[in-house]
Design an enzyme around this catalytic site. Structure first.
Site, PDB file in Angstrom:
ATOM      1  N   CYS A  73       0.825  -1.217   0.000  1.00 47.66           N
ATOM      2  CA  CYS A  73       0.000   0.000   0.000  1.00 47.66           C
ATOM      3  C   CYS A  73       0.856   1.263   0.000  1.00 47.66           C
ATOM      4  O   CYS A  73       1.897   1.316   0.645  1.00 47.66           O
ATOM      5  CB  CYS A  73      -0.880   0.058   1.244  1.00 47.66           C
ATOM      6  SG  CYS A  73      -1.977  -1.339   1.394  1.00 47.66           S
ATOM      7  N   ARG A 112       5.303   0.291  -5.847  1.00 49.58           N
ATOM      8  CA  ARG A 112       5.259  -0.495  -4.607  1.00 49.58           C
ATOM      9  C   ARG A 112       4.379  -1.732  -4.755  1.00 49.58           C
ATOM     10  O   ARG A 112       4.471  -2.644  -3.948  1.00 49.58           O
ATOM     11  CB  ARG A 112       4.715   0.377  -3.457  1.00 49.58           C
ATOM     12  CG  ARG A 112       5.606   1.546  -3.121  1.00 49.58           C
ATOM     13  CD  ARG A 112       4.912   2.504  -2.164  1.00 49.58           C
ATOM     14  NE  ARG A 112       4.743   1.939  -0.838  1.00 49.58           N
ATOM     15  CZ  ARG A 112       5.616   2.038   0.148  1.00 49.58           C
ATOM     16  NH1 ARG A 112       6.734   2.702  -0.053  1.00 49.58           N
ATOM     17  NH2 ARG A 112       5.379   1.503   1.322  1.00 49.58           N
ATOM     18  N   TRP A 171      -2.867  -2.683  -1.656  1.00 48.15           N
ATOM     19  CA  TRP A 171      -2.426  -4.061  -1.935  1.00 48.15           C
ATOM     20  C   TRP A 171      -3.238  -4.922  -0.973  1.00 48.15           C
ATOM     21  O   TRP A 171      -3.044  -4.868   0.238  1.00 48.15           O
ATOM     22  CB  TRP A 171      -0.920  -4.181  -1.664  1.00 48.15           C
ATOM     23  CG  TRP A 171      -0.316  -5.485  -2.054  1.00 48.15           C
ATOM     24  CD1 TRP A 171       0.136  -5.839  -3.293  1.00 48.15           C
ATOM     25  CD2 TRP A 171      -0.053  -6.603  -1.199  1.00 48.15           C
ATOM     26  NE1 TRP A 171       0.654  -7.116  -3.252  1.00 48.15           N
ATOM     27  CE2 TRP A 171       0.546  -7.609  -1.986  1.00 48.15           C
ATOM     28  CE3 TRP A 171      -0.272  -6.865   0.155  1.00 48.15           C
ATOM     29  CZ2 TRP A 171       0.934  -8.839  -1.467  1.00 48.15           C
ATOM     30  CZ3 TRP A 171       0.110  -8.097   0.671  1.00 48.15           C
ATOM     31  CH2 TRP A 171       0.710  -9.061  -0.141  1.00 48.15           C
ATOM     32  N   ASN A 229      -2.151   2.040   5.811  1.00 46.38           N
ATOM     33  CA  ASN A 229      -1.175   1.066   5.344  1.00 46.38           C
ATOM     34  C   ASN A 229      -0.793   0.232   6.569  1.00 46.38           C
ATOM     35  O   ASN A 229      -0.436   0.782   7.599  1.00 46.38           O
ATOM     36  CB  ASN A 229       0.055   1.827   4.785  1.00 46.38           C
ATOM     37  CG  ASN A 229       1.126   0.890   4.257  1.00 46.38           C
ATOM     38  OD1 ASN A 229       0.944  -0.316   4.249  1.00 46.38           O
ATOM     39  ND2 ASN A 229       2.224   1.469   3.813  1.00 46.38           N
ATOM     40  N   GLY A 230      -0.903  -1.091   6.470  1.00 48.79           N
ATOM     41  CA  GLY A 230      -0.573  -1.951   7.616  1.00 48.79           C
ATOM     42  C   GLY A 230      -1.697  -2.942   7.855  1.00 48.79           C
ATOM     43  O   GLY A 230      -2.580  -3.113   7.008  1.00 48.79           O
ATOM     44  N   GLU A 284      18.806 -17.219  -6.368  1.00 46.87           N
ATOM     45  CA  GLU A 284      18.416 -15.883  -6.803  1.00 46.87           C
ATOM     46  C   GLU A 284      17.943 -15.904  -8.265  1.00 46.87           C
ATOM     47  O   GLU A 284      16.949 -15.256  -8.608  1.00 46.87           O
ATOM     48  CB  GLU A 284      19.598 -14.917  -6.602  1.00 46.87           C
ATOM     49  CG  GLU A 284      19.417 -13.509  -7.124  1.00 46.87           C
ATOM     50  CD  GLU A 284      18.257 -12.740  -6.498  1.00 46.87           C
ATOM     51  OE1 GLU A 284      17.621 -13.233  -5.550  1.00 46.87           O
ATOM     52  OE2 GLU A 284      17.972 -11.633  -7.000  1.00 46.87           O
ATOM     53  N   LYS A 304      14.201 -14.763  -9.428  1.00 51.07           N
ATOM     54  CA  LYS A 304      13.957 -13.726 -10.452  1.00 51.07           C
ATOM     55  C   LYS A 304      13.027 -14.273 -11.532  1.00 51.07           C
ATOM     56  O   LYS A 304      12.101 -13.601 -11.957  1.00 51.07           O
ATOM     57  CB  LYS A 304      15.260 -13.270 -11.126  1.00 51.07           C
ATOM     58  CG  LYS A 304      16.189 -12.386 -10.360  1.00 51.07           C
ATOM     59  CD  LYS A 304      15.713 -10.977 -10.131  1.00 51.07           C
ATOM     60  CE  LYS A 304      14.946 -10.870  -8.844  1.00 51.07           C
ATOM     61  NZ  LYS A 304      15.683 -10.646  -7.647  1.00 51.07           N
ATOM     62  N   GLU A 323       9.370 -14.672 -10.320  1.00 52.69           N
ATOM     63  CA  GLU A 323       8.681 -13.396 -10.077  1.00 52.69           C
ATOM     64  C   GLU A 323       8.182 -12.736 -11.342  1.00 52.69           C
ATOM     65  O   GLU A 323       7.087 -12.195 -11.367  1.00 52.69           O
ATOM     66  CB  GLU A 323       9.654 -12.402  -9.422  1.00 52.69           C
ATOM     67  CG  GLU A 323       9.956 -12.674  -7.988  1.00 52.69           C
ATOM     68  CD  GLU A 323      10.921 -11.642  -7.460  1.00 52.69           C
ATOM     69  OE1 GLU A 323      10.553 -10.940  -6.513  1.00 52.69           O
ATOM     70  OE2 GLU A 323      12.042 -11.509  -7.989  1.00 52.69           O
ATOM     71  N   HIS A 329      19.438 -36.136  -5.250  1.00 51.53           N
ATOM     72  CA  HIS A 329      18.642 -36.546  -4.085  1.00 51.53           C
ATOM     73  C   HIS A 329      17.152 -36.230  -4.263  1.00 51.53           C
ATOM     74  O   HIS A 329      16.412 -36.232  -3.294  1.00 51.53           O
ATOM     75  CB  HIS A 329      19.167 -35.853  -2.821  1.00 51.53           C
ATOM     76  CG  HIS A 329      20.581 -36.226  -2.503  1.00 51.53           C
ATOM     77  ND1 HIS A 329      20.942 -37.479  -2.070  1.00 51.53           N
ATOM     78  CD2 HIS A 329      21.733 -35.516  -2.593  1.00 51.53           C
ATOM     79  CE1 HIS A 329      22.252 -37.525  -1.886  1.00 51.53           C
ATOM     80  NE2 HIS A 329      22.760 -36.337  -2.208  1.00 51.53           N
ATOM     81  N   LYS A 363       6.653  -4.132  -3.790  1.00 49.65           N
ATOM     82  CA  LYS A 363       8.075  -3.780  -3.693  1.00 49.65           C
ATOM     83  C   LYS A 363       8.526  -3.729  -2.247  1.00 49.65           C
ATOM     84  O   LYS A 363       9.594  -4.182  -1.897  1.00 49.65           O
ATOM     85  CB  LYS A 363       8.295  -2.427  -4.376  1.00 49.65           C
ATOM     86  CG  LYS A 363       9.738  -1.962  -4.390  1.00 49.65           C
ATOM     87  CD  LYS A 363      10.575  -2.851  -5.266  1.00 49.65           C
ATOM     88  CE  LYS A 363      12.051  -2.525  -5.223  1.00 49.65           C
ATOM     89  NZ  LYS A 363      12.851  -3.666  -5.710  1.00 49.65           N
TER      90      LYS A 363
HETATM   91  C1  F6R Z   1      12.879 -10.143  -5.061  1.00 51.78           C
HETATM   92  C2  F6R Z   1      12.503  -9.109  -4.130  1.00 51.78           C
HETATM   93  C3  F6R Z   1      12.025  -9.504  -2.786  1.00 51.78           C
HETATM   94  C4  F6R Z   1      12.743  -8.667  -1.728  1.00 51.78           C
HETATM   95  C5  F6R Z   1      12.194  -8.960  -0.331  1.00 51.78           C
HETATM   96  C6  F6R Z   1      12.938  -8.206   0.735  1.00 51.78           C
HETATM   97  O1  F6R Z   1      13.200  -9.637  -6.313  1.00 51.78           O
HETATM   98  O2  F6R Z   1      12.578  -7.952  -4.430  1.00 51.78           O
HETATM   99  O3  F6R Z   1      12.210 -10.862  -2.555  1.00 51.78           O
HETATM  100  O4  F6R Z   1      14.106  -8.951  -1.797  1.00 51.78           O
HETATM  101  O5  F6R Z   1      10.838  -8.621  -0.280  1.00 51.78           O
HETATM  102  O6  F6R Z   1      12.840  -6.838   0.543  1.00 51.78           O
HETATM  103  P1  F6R Z   1      13.858  -5.840   1.215  1.00 51.78           P
HETATM  104  O7  F6R Z   1      15.197  -6.110   0.639  1.00 51.78           O
HETATM  105  O8  F6R Z   1      13.334  -4.489   0.856  1.00 51.78           O
HETATM  106  O9  F6R Z   1      13.826  -6.102   2.682  1.00 51.78           O
END
Ligand code: F6R
Length: 613
Positions: free
Chosen positions: A2, A27, A73, A99-100, A485, A489, A492, A508, A608
């Site tokens: 949010c 966000r 959100w 927000n929350g 990672e 990516k 996502e 395994h 985000k």
């Molecule tokens: C992946 C991504 C998320 C963040 C996670 C932590 O591309 O962006 O997995 O890494 O939500 O966010 P931060 O780093 O802001 O604590």
């Protein structure tokens, strides 16, 4: 997650708030809305994108100098026009954005229903607003007093901003556990979830802390605690350029941010690695060097990509500093009753510095006297303020939902810290230290070589495999977290199911998945100590007709021969290599996603900045 924006001043508020909402789009959200005071309280909300709200606004006259806006959100109730914020009190006079999450909303909701209130939406926000309204009416309080009393009963996290038809020149806001920044302009004020919508208008900001209440009235900013005591606002200067939050000619923010990495890594080193490249000076570390040298244990916590950076750090710190390292998901650490003391250092790694899981984990560690060190990108964010010390990554605003440059920024900081502590502990010879430092500094140039030589190749590989349903990412040692990672990516932003594993674990279990339509991405560097073993792992896949894409060392003809596709990266010390191997995986995910027509900057369901637990 949010986003909140609010305005009070002399200008037409609706267009300002609408533009602010556009700045907050990154966000992640699923509906949005605006309320404005103009004698009456006018409201407009829409499910979907900001452009849907904008379209609805075109046919609506919403003048006024005081306004609140919100991108939602969904947490409680599906995304629709009714659940969207702002919400309105029963008498239609107060509007609120939130927000929350209000954890005890169900108890409050039942109480409100008994009192005869009706609830239009399924949200915890409407419950909180009507709770505030009930306190106001029953006790004949003004809105500010009612907010303060209500918040004493609330369990959970919030930033709320309210406007009231009966106090038409006032904005009231409060915070606990979610971010809020106030911007101070010329006879005007802004409030927002982060600085991005504010930097268009002013650089003077006040970061609001938990349990603080802000009242902006008759041109004055009043800061109070929930006990109604006045506090002096600390005005800080934003160091943020508008160009940094625009696409600058790139098709997506994600692409821009991948391409920025040579520069963001250089920015991260700037002023920290001395001109003659002989030493590393990081203030957050200098001030506490003895703590790092004598640390009994380091515990790294983070979420998602930041958790992957922590996993790389486990290898780095154990290799270079011989300090035992534990890595935990912040969300698990908080609830597993950790045993800590003052000889433990907790590293909290976070791009946004606002991730709720990481913040509550830190609070838990603080209770047990651990030393808290933050590695954060967003200046002034909550984690940067609750840790005892820390270092910024200086990667600049990361707008694309999928983290890229923030990850390499986190690694760059972790390498510098480990090298410094390793030297201080006399575990690294001056020669080894200088070698690694010079390797570290050569990374930006080597990433540029990947840009120059591999992009068309990666794009063609993506074209060939973007319709796959499943992918495996495998690597060993330093490359294992990079495999994780790469898989994250891809998931996502292409919605392809992907798993990362240590290459040796394949036999395994995951090997059962291998068939000719499951691409397996191997990170197989020639100077890796497990190189021969990785070659055998590749052969095991080939024997089962799997398709193998390799991230390999430039010119490694032996590995090329057994691969279906390969992406070459410049040779690099294995310790430093994660900073390079991750880059082609970012591109691969980007091209797979865009070739499937996905908006990679705003992939479905993702936020985000994840400000709820
Ligand atoms: C992946 C991504 C998320 C963040 C996670 C932590 O591309 O962006 O997995 O890494 O939500 O966010 P931060 O780093 O802001 O604590």
């Amino acid at each position: 997650m949010c986003g909140i924006i609010a305005y009070i001043g002399h200008r037409d508020a609706t267009p300002l708030v609408l533009n602010g909402l556009k700045r907050l789009e990154y966000r992640g959200y699923d509906s949005s809305g605006i309320a404005v005071l103009n004698g009456n309280l006018q409201l407009l909300k829409r499910k979907g994108k900001i452009k849907d709200l904008e379209l609805a606004l075109e046919g609506t006259h919403m003048p006024g100098k005081v306004s609140i806006g919100h991108t939602r959100w969904a947490t409680h109730g599906e995304p629709n026009d009714i659940n969207a914020h702002p919400h309105i009190s029963s008498d239609g006079k107060i509007a609120m954005v939130h927000n929350g999450i209000i954890e005890n909303y169900d108890v409050i909701r039942k109480e409100l229903l008994t009192k005869g209130y009706t609830l239009e939406s399924e949200t915890d926000t409407e419950v909180l607003l009507k709770f505030i309204e009930s306190i106001k009416q029953e006790n004949h309080f003004d809105l500010e007093e009612a907010v303060r009393i209500a918040l004493k009963w609330v369990v959970g996290t919030y930033v709320i901003v309210l406007i009231d038809q009966e106090r038409p020149n006032t904005l009231i806001a409060a915070r606990k556990g979610s971010p809020l920044v106030v911007g101070i302009g010329d006879d005007e004020y802004f409030m927002a979830s982060d600085a991005l919508p504010i930097v268009d208008h002013t650089r003077d900001v006040v970061y609001i802390n938990d349990y603080e209440l802000v009242i902006i009235e008759e041109g004055e900013l009043i800061l109070k605690n929930l006990g109604n005591e006045r506090k002096t606002p600390l005005i800080e200067k934003l160091d943020l350029e508008i160009a940094a939050i625009e696409k600058g000619g790139y098709e997506h923010f994600m692409l821009k941010e991948i391409y920025q990495q040579p520069d963001t890594i250089r920015d991260c080193f700037r002023g920290r690695i001395t001109e003659e490249s002989s030493s590393i000076q990081i203030r957050g570390i200098e001030d506490h060097l003895d703590k790092f040298v004598s640390a009994r244990r380091i515990i790294m916590i983070g979420c998602g990509t930041s958790w992957h950076a922590s996993l790389v750090a486990e290898y780095i710190f154990e290799d270079l500093c011989r300090i035992p390292v534990e890595v935990d998901y912040a969300s698990e650490f908080r609830y597993r009753n950790p045993i800590l003391d003052s000889n433990d250092i907790i590293f909290a790694i976070s791009q946004s510095g606002e991730t709720a899981d990481t913040i509550v984990a830190l609070e838990k560690a603080k209770e047990q006297n651990a030393f808290l060190f933050g590695i954060v990108n967003v200046v002034g964010s909550s984690i940067s303020r609750i840790t005892h010390a820390g270092t910024y990554t200086h990667s600049g605003p990361e707008i694309g939902v999928a983290s890229t440059k923030a990850f390499t920024g986190q690694l760059a900081v972790l390498y510098m810290i480990a090298l410094k502590v390793g030297l201080e502990k006399q575990l690294l010879s001056q020669k080894k230290y200088s070698e690694l430092l010079s390797q570290l500094q050569s990374v930006p140039k080597k990433i540029e070589t990947i840009f120059e030589t591999q992009i068309n190749n990666i794009s063609s590989i993506a074209e060939k495999y973007c319709q796959s349903q499943n992918c495996l990412y495998l690597g060993r040692g330093y490359q294992f977290p990079i495999a994780l990672e790469g898989a994250l990516k891809l998931k996502e932003i292409s919605y392809i199911h992907a798993e990362g594993y240590p290459a040796a674990e394949m036999k395994h279990g995951p090997i059962a998945l291998i068939e000719d339509n499951v691409p397996v991405i191997f990170i197989a560097l020639k100077n890796d100590e497990c190189y021969e073993k990785i070659m055998s792992n590749i052969q095991e896949i080939k024997a089962r007709r799997g398709k193998v894409i390799g991230i390999i060392t430039e010119g490694d003809s032996r590995t090329k021969k057994i691969l279906d596709e390969y992406i070459e990266i410049p040779e690099c010390d294995p310790v430093i290599s994660p900073l390079l191997t991750v880059v082609p995986l970012q591109f691969l995910a980007y091209y797979m996603g865009t070739k499937k027509g996905i908006d990679v900057d705003k992939p479905r369901n993702l936020a985000k900045s994840v400000t709820v637990e």
